[in-house]
Motif scaffolding. Structure first.
Motif, PDB file in Angstrom:
ATOM      1  N   PHE A  62     -70.291 -50.387  85.401  1.00  9.41           N
ATOM      2  CA  PHE A  62     -68.952 -49.120  85.963  1.00  9.41           C
ATOM      3  C   PHE A  62     -69.936 -48.051  85.535  1.00  9.41           C
ATOM      4  N   ASP A  79     -71.186 -44.722  86.434  1.00  8.91           N
ATOM      5  CA  ASP A  79     -70.593 -43.728  85.853  1.00  8.91           C
ATOM      6  C   ASP A  79     -69.975 -43.661  84.202  1.00  8.91           C
ATOM      7  N   ARG A  80     -69.665 -44.943  83.985  1.00  5.58           N
ATOM      8  CA  ARG A  80     -69.428 -44.968  82.263  1.00  5.58           C
ATOM      9  C   ARG A  80     -69.927 -45.829  81.007  1.00  5.58           C
ATOM     10  N   LYS A 121     -62.560 -49.077  90.659  1.00  7.43           N
ATOM     11  CA  LYS A 121     -62.395 -47.609  90.015  1.00  7.43           C
ATOM     12  C   LYS A 121     -63.582 -47.371  89.236  1.00  7.43           C
ATOM     13  N   PRO A 122     -64.004 -46.256  89.998  1.00  7.15           N
ATOM     14  CA  PRO A 122     -65.585 -45.532  89.390  1.00  7.15           C
ATOM     15  C   PRO A 122     -65.396 -45.282  87.213  1.00  7.15           C
ATOM     16  N   HIS A 123     -64.054 -45.126  87.442  1.00  6.88           N
ATOM     17  CA  HIS A 123     -63.491 -44.458  85.897  1.00  6.88           C
ATOM     18  C   HIS A 123     -63.219 -46.033  85.582  1.00  6.88           C
ATOM     19  N   PRO A 169     -60.062 -47.997  85.358  1.00  6.05           N
ATOM     20  CA  PRO A 169     -59.033 -48.300  84.553  1.00  6.05           C
ATOM     21  C   PRO A 169     -58.497 -49.353  84.821  1.00  6.05           C
ATOM     22  N   PHE A 193     -55.088 -42.694  83.590  1.00  5.82           N
ATOM     23  CA  PHE A 193     -56.177 -42.614  83.302  1.00  5.82           C
ATOM     24  C   PHE A 193     -56.322 -42.503  81.683  1.00  5.82           C
ATOM     25  N   ASP A 246     -58.436 -47.640  80.263  1.00  5.09           N
ATOM     26  CA  ASP A 246     -59.831 -48.016  80.677  1.00  5.09           C
ATOM     27  C   ASP A 246     -59.976 -48.827  79.692  1.00  5.09           C
TER      28      ASP A 246
END
Length: 359
Positions: free
Chosen positions: A31, A33-34, A263-265, A267, A283, A286
């Motif tokens: 992931f 982005d994280r 999903k990008p975040h 979860p 949200f 995660d």
């Protein structure tokens, strides 16, 4: 958990439950982005190990594998298009260690398979090394794969609704369950929905348990006609919460508690208390936040182990609905063979209508 570096193969070797679990390409972004790497995903599952093992233990489990991680444009393969970046694995991989147990199951088509049936956190970690983010366990134990021991109520928001609408329906599910002498344990789906698990005695077939869920959903829809729909056809659902009764059909599964959603975040599906459900957001939970929550509060679904309810009251309700209201079975998923007593499996707008006049 101990670990060592395998410099020759750019891998990390973890000691999990006395088994060596090799994590290849541990720095691979999963992931991006994280900043979450493959090794972080494996270590997440180990951190919540007792919780996810409780959700999966001895259950035939389909693996949702994302070996390249989650990235913009990534998609999962389907029956129609198998060119996706991820895929579902229903059969145990050929390279599985001997300590990875399986369960023999039968699909609706009549074909059979041996699926992984985790019995240790090491098995979960081994699956995570394969890119498994989401675990999809059957509602049965490998000791009797024909008798569900859980009802899983899936509150699925339709276009125009969201998580808050599913949360608003959930207390009514709880109240109705109580009227039938049952209890449920909620969790976030990791997406927009809410899942409620009800432990039942493993005495009934898939068909009987599905029938009980249909009866429950119809009664919920009767009480909340502006909020809940049982229509299988999307064109008829409207802006309501769909109670997906076909999640209790054979070979239909729900993402387990503590599974990661693609999903990008990053979860995760999080067990919650009834009293905290109105105040949470998907949200909130995660890969980065759930380990600390698990250390603090433990497994909110542990109470499932202490109960096993009968479904006789729901089957009696189904009989009354059939006798008084003429309500029979409902459509199965499109890939199922035609089932006894099933109504016409045709989208209403495409159904042929009788014509008038002489022929």
């Amino acid at each position: 958990m101990a670990s060592s570096k395998d410099a020759r193969r750019d891998a990390v070797i973890l000691d999990v439950d006395g088994h060596e679990v090799r994590v290849s390409n541990p720095e691979k972004p999963y992931f991006a982005d994280r900043g979450i790497r493959k090794i972080d995903v494996v270590e997440y599952f180990i951190a919540v190990g007792p919780g996810i093992l409780f959700a999966l233990k001895d259950r035939p489990t389909t693996l949702e594998r994302w070996p390249g991680g989650v990235f913009e444009g990534a998609r999962i393969s389907t029956r129609v298009d198998n060119t996706g970046d991820a895929f579902y694995q229903k059969r145990v991989p050929k390279n599985a260690p001997e300590w990875v147990p399986t369960a023999h199951i039968t699909f609706p088509s009549g074909r059979t398979a041996d699926e992984i049936a985790p019995d240790s956190v090491a098995v979960v970690a081994w699956c995570a090394n394969l890119g498994t983010l989401t675990f999809h366990p059957w509602p049965v134990s490998k000791t009797d794969v024909e008798a569900p021991d859980q009802i899983r109520i899936d509150l699925d928001p339709q276009p125009g609704t969201d998580f808050t609408h599913a949360v608003a329906v959930a207390p009514h599910v709880r109240e109705l369950l109580a009227e039938f002498g049952m209890q449920g344990w909620p969790k976030t789906s990791g997406g927009r929905g809410v899942h409620i698990y009800v432990p039942i005695q493993p005495r009934w077939t898939f068909q009987e348990v599905r029938r009980a869920v249909i009866a429950f959903g119809r009664e919920l829809e009767r009480r909340l006609p502006d909020q809940v729909t049982m229509s299988w056809w999307k064109e008829e659902r409207g802006e309501k919460i769909f109670l997906d009764y076909n999640q209790m059909a054979r070979d239909r599964t729900i993402a387990s508690a503590y599974s990661i959603r693609p999903k990008p975040h990053a979860p995760v599906s999080a067990p919650v208390d009834w009293d905290e459900l109105p105040d949470v957001s998907p949200f909130d939970f995660d890969v980065l936040t759930m380990p600390a929550r698990f250390r603090e509060v433990g497994d909110k679904h542990a109470g499932l182990a202490d109960h096993a309810f009968g479904i006789e009251p729901l089957l009696e309700l189904a009989e009354r609905q059939a006798t008084d209201d003429g309500l029979g079975d409902m459509p199965y998923p499109p890939d199922y063979p035609k089932m006894p007593g099933e109504p016409m499996r045709v989208q209403p707008s495409r159904a042929k209508r009788p014509t008038s006049g002489n022929t």
